[in-house]
Design a protein around this motif. Structure first.
Motif, short mmCIF file in Angstrom:
data_model
loop_
_atom_site.label_atom_id
_atom_site.label_comp_id
_atom_site.label_asym_id
_atom_site.label_seq_id
_atom_site.Cartn_x
_atom_site.Cartn_y
_atom_site.Cartn_z
N LEU A 123 39.87 46.25 41.41
CA LEU A 123 40.50 46.49 40.11
C LEU A 123 39.59 46.02 38.99
O LEU A 123 39.40 46.73 37.99
N TRP A 124 38.99 44.84 39.14
CA TRP A 124 38.06 44.36 38.12
C TRP A 124 36.85 45.29 38.02
O TRP A 124 36.36 45.56 36.92
N MET A 125 36.36 45.77 39.15
CA MET A 125 35.21 46.67 39.15
C MET A 125 35.53 47.95 38.38
O MET A 125 34.71 48.43 37.58
N GLU A 126 36.73 48.51 38.61
CA GLU A 126 37.10 49.74 37.92
C GLU A 126 37.25 49.51 36.41
O GLU A 126 37.07 50.43 35.62
N ARG A 127 37.53 48.27 36.01
CA ARG A 127 37.66 47.95 34.58
C ARG A 127 36.32 47.53 33.96
O ARG A 127 36.27 47.22 32.79
N GLY A 128 35.27 47.51 34.77
CA GLY A 128 33.94 47.23 34.24
C GLY A 128 33.46 45.81 34.39
O GLY A 128 32.36 45.48 33.92
#
Length: 454
Positions: free
Chosen positions: A327-332
């Protein structure tokens, strides 16, 4: 004409006394000719009330037969046993598999004279080295040929389950699927085996087979009052539709599974605490659906609920931590996610799960510009892929490798991985990955051309 109601209103006689009238005591109430099966129900005579009675169906639905459900596509029944398991053991597994199917579809009274020459099979079993834990299961299955009239269905089904679990652990997914199907056919009320067929077929992207068997598992679980199995089957169906890119239908099934886990209406194998842990796993899956739909607020809410129910030493807690990092990865937030991926990797042992962790680690390594992290994770991914068939590799694995390589401007690696992502998404019919992979491939080619231009 409107639909006929499934319930009929039965007006109770209004009398001043607290008990039934004399006519009622004799069974002479007005609806006795229409509803004879509840003619003597004393609840129909309570003071000044009405009772709802379900209408009796005109016929009883036949019990689903596993033999009528779709089988995985293969040249002949049991082909994966010799295609995936080499040597003499593969041949023995093929003979036993076909014997179990024939034994299961033959009426019990006619099984006594099914097979001949079973002594040769027993001598073969004694003459080859067998993997740990398989000797007893193979001996139990051999009784299907040596004593077909005396073999017991639960024992045969359990032996098939053992072989399926062994094959999955060895990476032979087709063989695991075949033996799970044999377990469900040999013992039709084995709900866990039917659900396992659906889950393994889903891994192979055989969606028609997976959906049919998961629906069958849910039907049988509810029919036998196994509420944990019913909720788990709904959960697996939801994950099936999510994998196909049908997020709306997948979320609907997951919400039904969550409702079943929270409000059971039957017996719960293992107690209510087991349902609470399943509730956490369903919330975890709902978090993933929200991530795919870019609904990050809902994803965080589901993640919090999953953690509340799974933090007491749950075996899936490292996977939950990985997916929160995703989830953090998808948010950058690539740097923060990279630290979590590196921390959870030693705690995750299944090859298919390590594959996802490593491809995400490669993407984050490329995004933050750490060549060593990308190179190590990409090499680990290719080692895990090995000689596996393309149908077993999710397209997202190749897509994350392509994004990581693009972040480091390694255009050859990026284009090769993105091309594989497009091919895998088409082969596995993953609609969302097809929509995501093609723009990535076009972007990589465009940037590659721009870098090559003077």
């Amino acid at each position: 004409m409107g639909r006929r109601s499934t319930y009929t209103r039965i007006e109770a006689p209004t009398t001043r006394d607290s008990g039934p009238s004399a006519a009622a005591k004799e069974g002479a109430w007005p609806g006795r000719h229409i509803f004879p099966w509840c003619a003597h129900d004393p609840r129909a005579y309570t003071r000044g009330c009405c009772v709802l009675r379900p209408l009796r169906p005109a016929f009883t639905m036949p019990r689903p037969q596993p033999l009528l459900l779709p089988a995985p596509p293969e040249p002949f029944p049991g082909w994966t046993n010799v295609q995936e398991v080499s040597g003499e053991l593969g041949g023995i597994l093929l003979v036993l598999y076909r014997s179990v199917l024939l034994w299961a579809e033959t009426p019990a009274a006619e099984r006594g004279t099914l097979f001949g020459g079973a002594e040769a099979l027993e001598s073969q079993l004694e003459g080859i080295p067998l993997p740990d834990g398989l000797a007893e299961a193979l001996r139990d299955l051999a009784t299907v040929r040596t004593e077909p009239g005396g073999a017991r269905t639960p024992v045969v089904s359990r032996a098939c389950d053992t072989l399926s679990a062994w094959a999955e652990g060895e990476g032979h997914v087709g063989t695991a699927l075949a033996w799970a199907r044999a377990a469900a056919i040999a013992y039709p009320i084995n709900v866990a085996a039917a659900r396992r067929v659906g889950i393994l077929a889903r891994r192979r992207a055989d969606y028609a087979t997976a959906e049919a068997w998961l629906q069958h598992a849910g039907t049988m679980a509810r029919r036998h009052g196994e509420w944990y199995g019913f909720a788990l089957s709904l959960n697996s169906l939801g994950n099936l539709f999510v994998q196909r890119g049908e997020f709306g239908q997948g979320r609907s099934y997951l919400m039904k599974a969550l409702s079943a886990a929270r409000r059971p209406r039957g017996r719960v194998e293992g107690g209510r605490e087991r349902l609470r842990q399943l509730e956490g796993e369903i919330l975890h899956d709902l978090m993933l659906v929200a991530i795919y739909a870019s609904d990050y607020s809902d994803a965080e809410t589901f993640a919090s609920g999953a953690f509340e129910r799974m933090r007491t030493g749950h075996r899936r807690l490292p996977v939950l931590a990985h997916d929160v990092a995703m989830l953090w990865m998808e948010r950058g937030y690539f740097g923060r996610a990279l630290q979590v991926f590196e921390a959870v990797l030693p705690l995750i042992h299944k090859p298919e799960e390590r594959l996802l962790v490593c491809c995400n680690l490669a993407r984050c390594g490329g995004a933050v510009g750490i060549q060593e992290a990308y190179a190590w994770a990409a090499a680990e991914v290719w080692d895990l892929i090995g000689e596996r068939p393309a149908s077993l590799i999710p397209a997202g694995v190749y897509l994350n490798l392509a994004r990581g390589a693009a972040g480091l401007r390694r255009w050859d690696d990026a284009e090769a991985a993105a091309t594989l992502a497009v091919e895998a998404a088409a082969a596995r019919q993953e609609a969302d990955q097809i929509a995501a992979a093609r723009p990535v491939l076009d972007s990589i080619r465009l940037h590659r051309f721009a870098d090559a231009s003077p």
